[in-house]
Design a protein around this motif. Structure first.
Motif: not given
Length: 754
Positions: A369-395
């Protein structure tokens, strides 16, 4: 539903142990695997199969050598399924472009029922990639059966709709049909036909036909010959050289021409095929190539406009540069996306993130019913950012709440607006239906009009049958996107991962065919041409009036934003049935258009096309036509004629049974609101305790309805003592007999007769 089917087959294999096949017995029932998961996988049909439906286990015996069978009390509820023995099998496959038409002919024997008794027989037809049943025809002594499509409102002279188990989809790729009564010891001759898609990967086309027969369908008599025949015809239709790469069976080449060839296999075998029939071939070109196939309609075609097919193939050159991507993944995390569904979805998402290039940019939006954003803007697909995204998804991927698609879609389109030099992509994954679907389509149409930039491609993925796949298909179609679906929970991760990969590898975008704008009455599907990917060929179909010129070009943009143009060779489509190849695609897209516009004329057109081609639709139903006496079999999937409302009355000796709908429907808003997870679409069979309580309550209710009226009370008040005692004893005796019947019917029905 699949688990109940597998359990019934397990019960049938237990009953099979009761039968004495004689000293020359060749097969024995296998030991089922220990776990339920392995049981379901091993006992579900992996090839065309026929089962004896056993409600009364006392009729199970060898029809040729009657043996002493211990008496069995009770009945099988649900009925057990005993796999019948197969006497012969023939497989014929015709491949055109990216579509295969499969025909299977075979003979099965009811080897497990007394010669003096009969039972229903259930046919199971597993199909390959995006399979669609076209027809089933059966011949037994004194009767024949065939399936036929009729318009949704054309039910005059029909019996009431058959139960779920008598006909329909066991799973999305497994069709089942029950033949009412077949005598023990008799043979069934079957003709089955369906269409399916060829897989495309690494520049190769692959065919996979379910053809894996279990050992227990082999005839019990060792000396009985087992004849197996396979015939494969490939007509690529483009005049391009093709090369065979791999085959699962020892095929012999019987003919070869440019762009087409034929193979065959025929022999007496010691055991039936125990592997699927697979065949892989290459298109021998390294560069992008394309062409146009033209064909005139046949006399009975409901649309008398000329037919055309435009194809573009990426070739097998892997040095092509793909578009830089800006990707937003919009993932449904409403209450119906339970832990198992989210786990599959997360695994596919993680695989997609790992495939992004460092120059790509991405974001993730989870919604209910609501939205949850990983980031407020587009992020570059660096290894570190992808790892952060995976952690965010799991949480944050925790199922709960309602479903609202409009808000996250607006956010994603706004976030991708104004991008240049890249392909903006939105992946929408959902399992639910929402009320404002038509408004969402209108909103997307109004947004995809920007100049000087590439508009976002909205690729949609539906989970289960509670979401409206025609809404998702329309949403993808108007944005040059693609649509795919997973109807079974176990296929979600594989299909979603494959979908992400094939739609993220565009090598040519914003494609246009210059001549299509100059033709009269032209209709092309899909109307907004998707991008060409090196993981997926591009094939368009349509109808037109007028004349094609001698030179046609396809134009677009390459990944470096330079102009792309290619001359398309025009050929007459000889021996290629364009109307049948594109029937399912055309019907699905036209149905989506009819849903959006709520146009009754389009619905009628879809129904006529469905009946003509044999492809089921939302506006047709399948029936089983029973005919007394033997009748020459004409393949249902090839020859179809519209059934008049009074045709059943004109054909004496025929009986029609209406089967369950084979369509997926337009979503289920109630199930979405109640957060019912996909996979619960089919009614589950009640447990034994529930059956007992229901039977007992029905028994008591029936007695009360008849014995608790005022007349009965007044009558009993006038009885003398002796009469009252006698009546009490009679009621007690009847109650004992009733309890005994309940016990024999319910408690004892699970025995295997050993």
């Amino acid at each position: 539903m699949a688990e109940e089917f597998a359990k019934s087959v397990e019960d049938g294999l237990k009953l099979l142990k009761r039968i004495n096949m004689g000293k020359d017995s060749a097969v024995a029932a296998p030991r089922p695997p220990p776990s339920m998961e392995k049981l379901s996988a091993s006992l579900l049909p992996a090839s065309p199969m026929v089962y004896a439906v056993i409600s009364n286990p006392a009729i199970v015996d060898n029809p040729d050598i009657p043996s002493y069978q211990p008496h069995v009390h009770g009945r099988c509820d649900p009925p057990a399924l005993i796999p019948l023995q197969m006497n012969g099998i023939e497989l014929e496959v015709d491949c055109y472009l990216d579509t295969a038409f499969v025909r299977v002919s075979g003979s099965w024997r009811v080897h497990c029922i007394m010669g003096s008794r009969s039972c229903p027989c259930r046919i199971a037809v597993p199909m390959g990639e995006q399979g669609s049943i076209l027809g089933v025809e059966v011949e037994i002594p004194r009767k024949s059966y065939s399936t036929q499509l009729i318009a949704w409102d054309d039910k005059k002279g029909m019996e009431k709709e058959a139960p779920a188990e008598d006909g329909g989809l066991l799973k999305q790729n497994v069709f089942t049909l029950t033949i009412p009564q077949v005598d023990g010891g008799s043979n069934l001759s079957l003709r089955l036909s369906w269409s399916q898609k060829l897989s495309y990967s690494d520049g190769q086309f692959s065919l996979n036909v379910p053809f894996n027969f279990p050992d227990y369908v082999s005839p019990a008599v060792k000396k009985l010959a087992k004849r197996e025949k396979i015939q494969l015809n490939v007509n690529f239709g483009t005049g391009t050289e093709i090369s065979c790469k791999m085959s699962s069976h020892p095929l012999k080449e019987v003919r070869r021409h440019v762009g087409k060839f034929g193979f065959s296999f025929e022999a007496d075998v010691l055991k039936w095929s125990n592997t699927d029939f697979t065949f892989t071939y290459d298109v021998l070109t390294s560069h992008i190539f394309g062409g146009v196939l033209l064909q005139s309609p046949h006399v009975q075609d409901v649309d008398q406009r000329e037919m055309f097919c435009v194809y573009l193939f990426p070739g097998n050159q892997w040095t092509k540069k793909v578009f830089k991507k800006e990707v937003i993944y919009i993932i449904d995390i409403s209450g119906s996306m339970n832990e198992e569904l989210l786990e599959h979805t997360k695994n596919a998402l993680f695989a997609a993130l790992s495939q992004l290039d460092s120059e790509d940019r991405f974001n993730i939006i989870a919604f209910n019913g609501e939205t949850y954003l990983f980031s407020s803007s587009m992020e570059s697909a660096s290894n570190k950012t992808v790892e952060n995204a995976i952690q965010w998804v799991n949480m944050n991927f925790i199922a709960g709440g309602t479903t609202n698609i409009m808000i996250p879609l607006k956010q994603a389109i706004e976030m991708l607006s104004g991008g240049r030099g890249s392909v903006p992509i939105i992946f929408l994954v959902t399992d639910g239906t929402v009320e404002d679907e038509r408004q969402i389509c209108d909103f997307v149409k109004s947004q995809l009009t920007s100049e000087g930039s590439i508009n976002p491609r909205i690729h949609t993925f539906g989970v289960g049958t509670y979401c409206n796949h025609y809404f998702l298909q329309m949403l993808a179609m108007i944005s040059r996107g693609r649509h795919d679906a997973a109807y079974d929970v176990e296929s979600i991760e594989f299909r979603m991962q494959k979908f992400f990969a094939s739609t993220s590898s565009a090598i040519v975008g914003d494609i246009a065919i210059d001549l299509l704008e100059d033709l009269n009455g032209v209709e092309v599907y899909p109307p907004h041409i998707p991008d060409l990917s090196y993981e997926r060929p591009l094939i368009l179909s349509g109808r037109y009036q007028g004349k094609f010129s001698d030179s046609i070009k396809a134009k677009g943009l390459l990944a470096d934003l330079s102009a792309f143009a290619i001359d398309l060779k025009i050929e007459k489509a000889k021996e290629i049935p364009l109307d049948r190849i594109f029937a399912k695609q055309y019907i699905d897209l036209l149905t989506a258009k009819a849903w959006l516009s709520e146009d009754k004329r389009l619905e009628e057109k879809v129904a006529k096309m469905s009946i003509q081609t044999g492809v089921a639709s939302e506006y047709t139903r399948m029936m089983l036509l029973e005919t007394d006496g033997t009748k020459a079999m004409e393949l249902s999937g090839v020859k179809k004629a519209s059934l008049k409302k009074d045709s059943l009355e004109e054909n004496k000796g025929q009986r029609a049974i209406l089967l369950r709908s084979l369509s997926i429907g337009f979503g289920n808003l109630t199930a979405t609101v109640e957060n019912v997870p996909p996979g619960f679409e089919e009614p589950r069979l009640p447990e034994a305790a529930e059956i007992f309580v229901k039977a007992a309550s029905n028994c008591c209710n029936s007695m009360c309805n008849r014995c608790c009226c005022m007349c009965c009370i007044q009558c009993c008040s006038k009885m003398n003592d002796q009469c009252a005692i006698a009546l009490t004893q009679l009621c007690a005796a009847l109650a004992c007999f009733g309890c005994f019947e309940c016990c024999s019917a319910i408690c004892c029905s699970g025995g295997d007769g050993d």
